[in-house]
Design a protein around this motif. Structure first.
Motif, PDB file in Angstrom:
ATOM      1  N   PRO A   1      21.057   6.047 -28.726  1.00  0.00           N
ATOM      2  CA  PRO A   1      20.324   7.354 -28.833  1.00  0.00           C
ATOM      3  C   PRO A   1      21.454   8.414 -30.029  1.00  0.00           C
ATOM      4  O   PRO A   1      21.071   9.184 -30.324  1.00  0.00           O
ATOM      5  CB  PRO A   1      19.894   7.979 -27.732  1.00  0.00           C
ATOM      6  N   GLU A   2      22.736   7.998 -29.460  1.00  0.00           N
ATOM      7  CA  GLU A   2      23.646   8.908 -30.201  1.00  0.00           C
ATOM      8  C   GLU A   2      23.953   8.364 -31.705  1.00  0.00           C
ATOM      9  O   GLU A   2      24.990   9.292 -32.277  1.00  0.00           O
ATOM     10  CB  GLU A   2      24.986   9.012 -29.227  1.00  0.00           C
ATOM     11  N   ALA A   3      23.423   7.442 -31.966  1.00  0.00           N
ATOM     12  CA  ALA A   3      23.836   6.680 -33.295  1.00  0.00           C
ATOM     13  C   ALA A   3      22.708   6.657 -34.259  1.00  0.00           C
ATOM     14  O   ALA A   3      21.957   5.827 -34.224  1.00  0.00           O
ATOM     15  CB  ALA A   3      24.433   5.285 -33.069  1.00  0.00           C
TER      16      ALA A   3
ATOM     17  N   ASP B   1       8.975   9.569 -30.572  1.00  0.00           N
ATOM     18  CA  ASP B   1       8.390   9.981 -29.372  1.00  0.00           C
ATOM     19  C   ASP B   1       9.729  10.462 -28.571  1.00  0.00           C
ATOM     20  O   ASP B   1      10.532   9.594 -28.014  1.00  0.00           O
ATOM     21  CB  ASP B   1       7.803   9.153 -28.487  1.00  0.00           C
ATOM     22  N   THR B   2      10.085  11.560 -28.598  1.00  0.00           N
ATOM     23  CA  THR B   2       9.766  12.765 -29.264  1.00  0.00           C
ATOM     24  C   THR B   2      10.880  13.169 -30.153  1.00  0.00           C
ATOM     25  O   THR B   2      11.961  13.242 -29.627  1.00  0.00           O
ATOM     26  CB  THR B   2       9.425  14.063 -28.443  1.00  0.00           C
ATOM     27  N   ILE B   3      10.652  13.793 -31.165  1.00  0.00           N
ATOM     28  CA  ILE B   3      11.765  14.312 -32.002  1.00  0.00           C
ATOM     29  C   ILE B   3      12.612  15.363 -31.447  1.00  0.00           C
ATOM     30  O   ILE B   3      13.689  15.563 -31.535  1.00  0.00           O
ATOM     31  CB  ILE B   3      11.187  14.850 -33.391  1.00  0.00           C
ATOM     32  N   SER B   4      11.794  16.133 -30.546  1.00  0.00           N
ATOM     33  CA  SER B   4      12.285  17.306 -29.411  1.00  0.00           C
ATOM     34  C   SER B   4      13.484  16.560 -28.657  1.00  0.00           C
ATOM     35  O   SER B   4      14.650  17.464 -28.372  1.00  0.00           O
ATOM     36  CB  SER B   4      11.342  17.930 -28.593  1.00  0.00           C
ATOM     37  N   SER B   5      13.424  15.393 -28.447  1.00  0.00           N
ATOM     38  CA  SER B   5      14.315  14.826 -27.388  1.00  0.00           C
ATOM     39  C   SER B   5      15.855  14.576 -28.250  1.00  0.00           C
ATOM     40  O   SER B   5      16.757  14.549 -27.644  1.00  0.00           O
ATOM     41  CB  SER B   5      13.904  13.455 -26.768  1.00  0.00           C
ATOM     42  N   PHE B   6      15.782  14.281 -29.405  1.00  0.00           N
ATOM     43  CA  PHE B   6      17.040  14.332 -30.233  1.00  0.00           C
ATOM     44  C   PHE B   6      17.945  15.333 -30.070  1.00  0.00           C
ATOM     45  O   PHE B   6      19.128  15.164 -30.241  1.00  0.00           O
ATOM     46  CB  PHE B   6      16.638  14.221 -31.727  1.00  0.00           C
TER      47      PHE B   6
END
Length: 195
Positions: free
Chosen positions: A110-112, A136-141
């Motif tokens: 998720p960090e890459a 799902d979900t762009i907010s979690s980025f």
């Protein structure tokens, strides 16, 4: 002590069915007419309580192949939830960005963002016919990335949509804490709706 607590939680969760119940009601259909033909990118904003319901509705209403970028929930959980609601999971390919790897899914750190982008494009190249990418979900980025990095990622993915005759649905949480990011994402998408 912490290890024992985690083991206990894992044993409880193994037999747990995905807990979000979606009741079928005579809801107004989500206006997805023209998706891919006339517009390729859609921002779906929903509150945290309605987010799983919104994802199910979009997948069900589109009924086409999907690349599901799972940044918020594990694919195992999502697959259970989809199966419970009679949604054909054979049409869905998962990119798992939730640091729990599972064989059969494509796993990306998720960090890459570059790794995630390459995984998405690799799947895009393999799918024949019309399909969509659901994020799902762009907010979690924002847990791992700055707003600028997220916006660049959205721009990069959106720029590839026509090439592969597909669309992207960016799911975002509609909350005061996400308002700044959501306001910056809206201009990057062809349309946005609130569910």
């Amino acid at each position: 002590e912490h290890i024992n607590l985690v083991k206990e939680m894992i044993s409880i969760m193994k037999g747990y069915k995905a807990g979000i119940r979606i009741t079928k009601t005579k809801e107004k259909a989500i206006n997805l007419g023209g998706f891919i033909d006339r517009f390729n990118s859609l921002l779906v904003m929903t509150d945290i309580g309605g987010y799983a319901h919104a994802v199910m509705r979009v997948i069900e209403e589109l009924g086409m192949d999907c690349i599901y970028l799972s940044f918020n929930k594990t694919p195992r959980y999502i697959k259970k939830l989809l199966a419970e609601h009679n949604i054909n999971i054979k049409k869905i390919r998962f990119v798992n960005c939730v640091k729990f790897s599972k064989e059969g899914d494509i796993n990306a750190n998720p960090e890459a963002l570059t790794e995630i982008s390459l995984a998405l494009e690799g799947l895009m190249q393999k799918i024949n016919g019309r399909f969509f990418v659901l994020v799902d979900t762009i907010s979690s980025f924002s847990v791992y990335h700055s707003t600028n990095a997220i916006l660049k990622f959205i721009g990069l993915v959106n720029s590839k949509l026509e090439k592969y005759n597909c669309g992207a649905i960016w799911v975002a949480i509609d909350s005061e804490s996400e308002k700044g990011l959501n306001d910056k994402i809206i201009p990057l998408c062809d349309r946005f709706i609130k569910i």
